[in-house]
Design an enzyme around this catalytic site. Sequence first.
Site, mmCIF file in Angstrom:
data_model
loop_
_atom_site.group_PDB
_atom_site.id
_atom_site.type_symbol
_atom_site.label_atom_id
_atom_site.label_comp_id
_atom_site.label_asym_id
_atom_site.label_seq_id
_atom_site.Cartn_x
_atom_site.Cartn_y
_atom_site.Cartn_z
ATOM 1 N N CYS A 158 -17.493 -40.766 106.752
ATOM 2 C CA CYS A 158 -17.358 -41.929 108.017
ATOM 3 C C CYS A 158 -18.428 -43.125 107.621
ATOM 4 O O CYS A 158 -19.377 -42.699 107.714
ATOM 5 C CB CYS A 158 -17.743 -41.371 109.059
ATOM 6 S SG CYS A 158 -17.652 -42.417 110.283
ATOM 7 N N CYS A 161 -20.009 -44.381 110.575
ATOM 8 C CA CYS A 161 -20.961 -43.539 111.273
ATOM 9 C C CYS A 161 -22.307 -43.845 110.415
ATOM 10 O O CYS A 161 -23.343 -43.917 110.850
ATOM 11 C CB CYS A 161 -20.532 -42.241 111.220
ATOM 12 S SG CYS A 161 -18.951 -41.716 111.861
ATOM 13 N N ASP A 162 -21.937 -43.672 109.006
ATOM 14 C CA ASP A 162 -23.219 -43.566 108.180
ATOM 15 C C ASP A 162 -23.688 -44.795 107.097
ATOM 16 O O ASP A 162 -24.477 -44.990 106.692
ATOM 17 C CB ASP A 162 -23.028 -42.182 107.102
ATOM 18 C CG ASP A 162 -22.777 -41.292 108.092
ATOM 19 O OD1 ASP A 162 -23.502 -41.049 109.033
ATOM 20 O OD2 ASP A 162 -22.159 -40.101 107.489
HETATM 21 C C1 LIG Z 1 -20.658 -36.298 109.043
HETATM 22 C C2 LIG Z 1 -20.002 -36.854 110.147
HETATM 23 C C3 LIG Z 1 -20.882 -38.053 110.645
HETATM 24 C C4 LIG Z 1 -20.423 -38.820 111.907
HETATM 25 N N1 LIG Z 1 -21.236 -39.489 112.419
HETATM 26 C C5 LIG Z 1 -20.730 -40.190 113.621
HETATM 27 C C6 LIG Z 1 -21.528 -41.244 114.326
HETATM 28 O O1 LIG Z 1 -22.695 -41.276 113.663
HETATM 29 N N2 LIG Z 1 -21.006 -41.915 115.263
HETATM 30 C C7 LIG Z 1 -19.844 -41.461 115.835
HETATM 31 O O2 LIG Z 1 -19.557 -42.342 116.780
HETATM 32 N N3 LIG Z 1 -19.252 -40.739 115.195
HETATM 33 C C8 LIG Z 1 -19.323 -39.990 114.231
HETATM 34 N N4 LIG Z 1 -18.610 -39.026 113.506
HETATM 35 C C9 LIG Z 1 -17.265 -38.797 114.158
HETATM 36 C C10 LIG Z 1 -17.548 -37.910 115.293
HETATM 37 O O3 LIG Z 1 -18.133 -36.862 114.782
HETATM 38 C C11 LIG Z 1 -16.038 -37.419 115.931
HETATM 39 O O4 LIG Z 1 -15.367 -39.065 116.220
HETATM 40 C C12 LIG Z 1 -16.154 -36.726 117.165
HETATM 41 O O5 LIG Z 1 -16.943 -35.644 116.983
HETATM 42 C C13 LIG Z 1 -14.764 -36.429 117.681
HETATM 43 O O6 LIG Z 1 -14.933 -35.568 118.777
HETATM 44 P P1 LIG Z 1 -13.779 -34.723 119.136
HETATM 45 O O7 LIG Z 1 -14.359 -33.893 120.271
HETATM 46 O O8 LIG Z 1 -12.503 -35.561 119.328
HETATM 47 O O9 LIG Z 1 -13.664 -33.714 118.018
HETATM 48 P P2 LIG Z 1 -14.581 -32.648 117.543
HETATM 49 O O10 LIG Z 1 -15.839 -33.016 117.502
HETATM 50 O O11 LIG Z 1 -13.960 -32.586 115.857
HETATM 51 O O12 LIG Z 1 -14.280 -31.115 117.951
HETATM 52 C C14 LIG Z 1 -13.109 -30.593 118.159
HETATM 53 C C15 LIG Z 1 -13.492 -29.192 118.651
HETATM 54 O O13 LIG Z 1 -12.185 -28.618 118.745
HETATM 55 C C16 LIG Z 1 -12.478 -27.178 118.448
HETATM 56 N N5 LIG Z 1 -11.178 -26.650 118.145
HETATM 57 C C17 LIG Z 1 -10.455 -26.818 116.857
HETATM 58 N N6 LIG Z 1 -9.349 -25.943 116.999
HETATM 59 C C18 LIG Z 1 -9.486 -25.111 117.884
HETATM 60 C C19 LIG Z 1 -8.823 -23.920 118.530
HETATM 61 N N7 LIG Z 1 -7.913 -23.359 117.853
HETATM 62 N N8 LIG Z 1 -9.289 -23.514 119.589
HETATM 63 C C20 LIG Z 1 -10.607 -23.973 120.236
HETATM 64 N N9 LIG Z 1 -11.069 -25.053 119.789
HETATM 65 C C21 LIG Z 1 -10.667 -25.458 118.830
HETATM 66 C C22 LIG Z 1 -13.617 -27.028 117.294
HETATM 67 O O14 LIG Z 1 -14.112 -25.851 116.973
HETATM 68 C C23 LIG Z 1 -14.464 -28.319 118.042
HETATM 69 O O15 LIG Z 1 -15.200 -27.702 118.784
HETATM 70 C C24 LIG Z 1 -19.043 -38.357 112.590
HETATM 71 C C25 LIG Z 1 -18.201 -37.567 111.719
HETATM 72 C C26 LIG Z 1 -18.702 -36.731 110.715
HETATM 73 C C27 LIG Z 1 -17.651 -35.861 110.102
#
Ligand SMILES: Cc1cc2nc3c(=O)[nH]c(=O)nc-3n(C[C@H](O)[C@H](O)[C@H](O)COP(=O)(O)OP(=O)(O)OC[C@H]3O[C@@H](n4cnc5c(N)ncnc54)[C@H](O)[C@@H]3O)c2cc1C
Length: 336
Positions: A158, A161-162
Amino acid sequence: MVVPAIGATFRTPHLPTGLTKPKLRRFMEKVVIMGSGCAGLTAALYTARANLQPLVLTGLQPGGLLTTTTIVENYPGFPEGIDGFQLMGQMQKQAERFGARVKFATVEAVDLARRPLVLTVDGEPVETETLIIASGASHRHIGLASEHKLENKGVTYCATCDGALPMFRNQPLVVVGGGDSACEEAMYLTRFGSVVNLVHRRDTLRASKIMAERALANPKIQPVWDSVVTEVLDVEQDKVTGVRLKNVKTTAEKVIDCAGVFVAIGHLPNTQLFKGVIEMDEAGYIIPKRGTATNVPGVFVAGDCADRVYRQAVTAAGLGCAAAMDAERYLAARNE
Ligand SMILES: Cc1cc2nc3c(=O)[nH]c(=O)nc-3n(C[C@H](O)[C@H](O)[C@H](O)COP(=O)(O)OP(=O)(O)OC[C@H]3O[C@@H](n4cnc5c(N)ncnc54)[C@H](O)[C@@H]3O)c2cc1C
């Protein structure tokens, strides 16, 4: 086993008189949240504060994707930045303070044609009036052992992000990919890196014409055609110092020095369970109908699994809030 919540709705079975085999009585949840990332835990906070005692199912990655990063510098409220793991721990505590129940469990199957909705969670049925899907989107990896070992040590997925981190400033960088995202990431990184090598396995970009033209016109972006990364260097030094590339046409190898490798070869929304039931686009991103409501009544969606554009912690949290409010209104309308 699903632990029944204090005050959770109780579904009374209608047992005919004289029935000898007792039926199991099951609690019906008002709100189940699938996923414990920024979207899921924000939805949990809002529905908990609305006194709905949500059940959050964490999946295999409690706290979601943000737990894999050490420093988050663009989540509002933390002028010095915050460790991703710590941020997610605090989000969970905040939701739990108001009655959210967070359970380490995975949704394995869903039956959304029934009322209440029925989920199979670690082999057990869970009934619920509403479901908030917040299952995120996984990024595609190149699939190299060295890539895995150097994740967060120069390998990232990302740029937004980084990219601005000090370790990448005025350093040569590599972006892997040839689509719109790769072009966008490469252009963004030209603000920080000394040069951005765009490594693509073909001899033309797959991106839209306008994005490709823009990227290739940028003097800081150097395309490296017909090439794949075969190794990220240097695992021994425990940081990224370069990449080893192989030309897919000539098989010739070369090394490019760089301080960062930004992998931009696509995302895979975690929505496979809902295929054919919930409307989604060809890539698997869920398409909401109104606000966060999906085509199935009582099922809402939030975060990266419905967002192919922004994919940020703060946008996921915002959508989690919206989904919680939509679910709350849905329940209120049904109980009027
Ligand atoms: C290395 C890295 C660094 C990042 N840094 C930043 C940053 O600095 N700033 C920023 O704004 N964004 C950053 N991001 C992006 C950010 O992490 C995502 O946009 C954010 O986490 C999305 O949130 P979400 O809740 O939609 O999904 P996610 O955080 O992906 O969470 C998904 C959840 O669903 C669960 N899940 C999946 N399938 C199932 C299932 N079948 N049953 C139950 N649970 C399930 C998973 O276990 C998880 O808990 C970064 C991403 C990465 C990979």
